[in-house]
Design a protein around this motif. Structure first.
Motif, short mmCIF file in Angstrom:
data_model
loop_
_atom_site.label_atom_id
_atom_site.label_comp_id
_atom_site.label_asym_id
_atom_site.label_seq_id
_atom_site.Cartn_x
_atom_site.Cartn_y
_atom_site.Cartn_z
N GLU A 18 2.54 12.94 2.22
CA GLU A 18 3.13 14.32 2.51
C GLU A 18 2.42 15.20 3.57
O GLU A 18 1.14 15.13 3.43
N GLY B 260 0.99 -1.11 -0.12
CA GLY B 260 0.22 -0.06 -0.05
C GLY B 260 0.86 1.22 0.13
O GLY B 260 1.98 1.18 -0.12
N ASN C 238 5.41 20.63 5.93
CA ASN C 238 6.68 20.80 6.38
C ASN C 238 7.10 19.19 6.87
O ASN C 238 8.07 19.17 7.73
N GLY C 239 6.50 18.19 6.31
CA GLY C 239 7.12 17.01 6.86
C GLY C 239 6.62 15.81 5.81
O GLY C 239 5.89 16.03 4.93
N LEU C 240 6.71 14.56 6.31
CA LEU C 240 6.50 13.51 5.54
C LEU C 240 6.40 12.43 6.59
O LEU C 240 6.81 12.00 7.59
N ILE D 207 7.51 2.62 5.45
CA ILE D 207 8.26 1.70 4.34
C ILE D 207 8.17 0.08 4.86
O ILE D 207 8.20 -0.81 4.24
N ARG E 59 3.07 4.31 0.77
CA ARG E 59 4.24 4.28 1.94
C ARG E 59 4.53 5.76 2.18
O ARG E 59 5.34 5.84 3.22
N ILE E 60 4.28 6.45 1.44
CA ILE E 60 4.50 8.13 1.61
C ILE E 60 3.52 8.98 1.78
O ILE E 60 2.48 8.84 0.86
N THR F 298 15.28 13.47 6.08
CA THR F 298 14.30 13.88 5.02
C THR F 298 14.82 15.13 4.09
O THR F 298 14.35 14.75 2.78
N PHE G 151 15.98 14.06 0.42
CA PHE G 151 15.11 13.75 -0.60
C PHE G 151 14.91 15.07 -1.43
O PHE G 151 14.51 15.13 -2.70
N ILE G 152 15.07 16.30 -0.85
CA ILE G 152 14.70 17.50 -1.33
C ILE G 152 15.92 17.96 -2.12
O ILE G 152 15.80 18.69 -3.23
#
Lengths: 242, 313
Positions: free
Chosen positions: B70, B65, B73-75, B79, B67-68, B275, B278-279
């Motif tokens: 948003e 299903g 300001n976060g995530l 996983i 996993r991420i 995190t 990732f950006i």
């Protein structure tokens, strides 16, 4: 080719239908292939946003992406002006495979037409026979550039007939997962290879976070593959759809 | 490279075990892959180390299903500790780390004390210099979280790993507790050389769309990370600093130079970036360069002096 973080400049931003914008971005990126994507920084959001590459002008180093308004990230990108800077990582992911002597059918559903337009261009440059059919829900959603455009109905309605009439040997597609699944099933039935470009929510876009996993059956084994790094292009017959 | 000023030594004063890092900046577990995945974006010599993806005894496919998710300001991630398993790590991933000379912490996770002991033995046998023990993954149904939140079991777990492993032992703490000091103390008494903190916070993401007279609902429960958790991380690091003497590798929402200073004041001796990778995929080396430039410009001889100045002035 290595992926890099680029700062590009918007050369052109154009609204091409009621909720899709076309962005031409000039940068030092000097090559990319159809099927690959870029990951664009949206300063108002935590995560970057992935977009299929819709065109690439090698001579002027201009990359084109199509942005469909979905939320705050895409809204921000649609508000950019010509001359504004844009931060993106590119090129990302694998690409479509070409077959010199095969007749190719390209199927774009909705905004999924974006990588199909680039694929068609690359095929034309290689003199590969191709036919692009695209489907949209309504007139105001149509994106131009196909050999055949279907509005209202499903892009798959007459697909078997087209495959037979045009002696199609290989299929390529991008669009909602249900379209890719059904098309893969049709292709399997007709014993034609089918390549699908998948989409998932991504965090890292370079294969480390394992956030955009799909399951494939490869060598008789089920395993995880990341859409961003192992894909986004997969063989439809390998994808475990449910 | 000219980053000599950033050389950092994490030292357990009681046992004299130490870990030398080229810089105090480490790529956090789960955001940096297994070895050289980031080499397109950074010079692998320009940051301290990577903490590998959490490794378990067996290969794990992780959660099905979404996993991420948003959030502002976060995530939130779930996983579920997908990883190749320790055998494949030793066979396929470790040689690349060694060949490319990448300093790393081996991050391990288990569902029983026995798992952790086995992983510690394998780390020992393979001469792995530093181990980061994940006792606090919020995304797996059984196992690590239970150890991570009880001081007694955490003490026992740390002691058993310590008995099997002579290298630099780091235990990564969960913030999902009302008494982080008790956990930190348990880990120190159990024989850990260092604490890393914080792991992700428990979070629930909900998205509701109203389409065609119907509410379409999506919920994702998992670990919250990103800049939104920084105040919690600062608080936790500060609490840990008050409870123990061993060094602290701090993480939680770090994305810029000022964040490093803030964490130093809270009690950090080194940092992990999660995190933000990732950006900004170059952030681990960029922060090292920024820190180095700041220190050069303002005449700080080394990282120890900078820390001292921030804490004592």
């Amino acid at each position: 080719m290595k992926s890099k973080n680029y700062i590009g400049k918007i050369k052109l931003i154009e609204k091409i239908n009621h909720d899709v914008y076309k962005l031409d971005i000039q940068s030092s990126l000097n090559d990319c292939k159809s099927g690959q994507f870029v990951s664009v920084l949206c300063p108002n959001k935590t995560l970057r946003r992935p977009f299929s590459i819709c065109d690439f002008d090698k001579e002027n180093k201009i990359l084109t992406i199509l942005i469909k308004l979905k939320g705050e990230g895409t809204k921000y990108l649609s508000s950019l002006k010509e001359g504004d800077e844009i931060n993106f990582i590119a090129p990302l992911g694998n690409c479509f495979e070409f077959f010199k002597d095969k007749n190719a059918l390209l199927v774009g559903a909705g905004i999924g037409i974006a990588p199909m337009l680039f694929l068609k261009k690359e095929m034309n440059e290689r003199n590969i026979n191709n036919y692009l059919i695209s489907g949209f829900k309504a007139d105001e959603e149509v994106i131009e550039g196909s050999d055949e455009t279907i509005v209202g109905g499903s892009v798959l309605d007459n697909i078997e007939k087209i495959i037979k009439e045009k002696n199609i040997d290989v299929i390529y597609s991008c669009g909602p997962i249900i379209v890719l699944k059904m098309l893969s099933q049709i292709a399997k039935k007709l014993n034609i290879p089918c390549y699908v470009a998948m989409e998932r929510v991504m965090a890292c876009s370079i294969g480390v976070c394992r956030g955009c996993i799909i399951k494939l059956v490869r060598d008789n084994k089920i395993d995880n593959f990341s859409v961003c790094k192992d894909g986004p292009v997969f063989k439809g017959e390998e994808v475990l759809w449910d | 490279m000219g980053l000599e000023k950033l050389k950092t030594v994490l030292k357990n004063e009681r046992t004299s075990k130490s870990l030398e890092l080229k810089t105090p900046i480490i790529g956090a577990s789960g955001t940096y892959g297994y070895n050289s995945e980031f080499e397109d974006f950074i010079d692998l010599n320009c940051f301290g180390a990577i903490s590998t993806k959490g490794i378990t005894i067996e290969k794990r496919l992780g959660n099905d299903g979404d996993r991420i998710f948003e959030v502002q300001n976060g995530l939130i991630n779930r996983i579920g500790l997908e990883n190749v398993g320790i055998n494949a790590f030793i066979k396929e991933k470790l040689p690349v780390l060694r060949q490319k000379n990448i300093d790393f912490l081996l991050n391990i996770a288990g569902s029983t004390i026995d798992d952790y002991e086995k992983l510690a033995i394998i780390a020992q046998e393979n001469d792995i210099k530093a181990l980061e023990v994940n006792v606090s993954c919020p995304n797996v149904k059984q196992g690590c979280l239970e150890f991570g939140l009880n001081p007694n079991s955490l003490f026992e777990l740390t002691r058993k790993i310590r008995r099997n492993y002579d290298g630099f032992l780091i235990v990564k703490l969960s913030p999902n507790t009302s008494d982080i000091k008790a956990l930190a103390t348990a880990v120190e008494q159990g024989g850990a050389d260092c604490i890393s903190a914080i792991n992700t916070l428990r979070g629930l993401g909900i998205k509701i769309d109203y389409v065609g007279n119907k509410f379409l609902k999506k919920t994702v429960q998992g670990g919250l990370s990103g800049t939104c958790i920084k105040p919690v991380a600062l608080y936790m690091v500060n609490q840990i600093r008050q409870a123990v003497k061993i060094p602290i590798i701090a993480m939680g929402g770090i994305s810029k130079l000022d964040d490093l200073f803030e964490f130093i004041l809270a009690g950090a001796d080194a940092f992990q970036i999660g995190t933000a990778n990732f950006i900004y995929p170059s952030i681990c080396s960029n922060l090292a360069f920024e820190l180095n430039d700041f220190m050069t410009k303002n005449n700080f001889k080394d990282f120890e002096h900078l820390k001292g100045a921030i804490i004592n002035e």
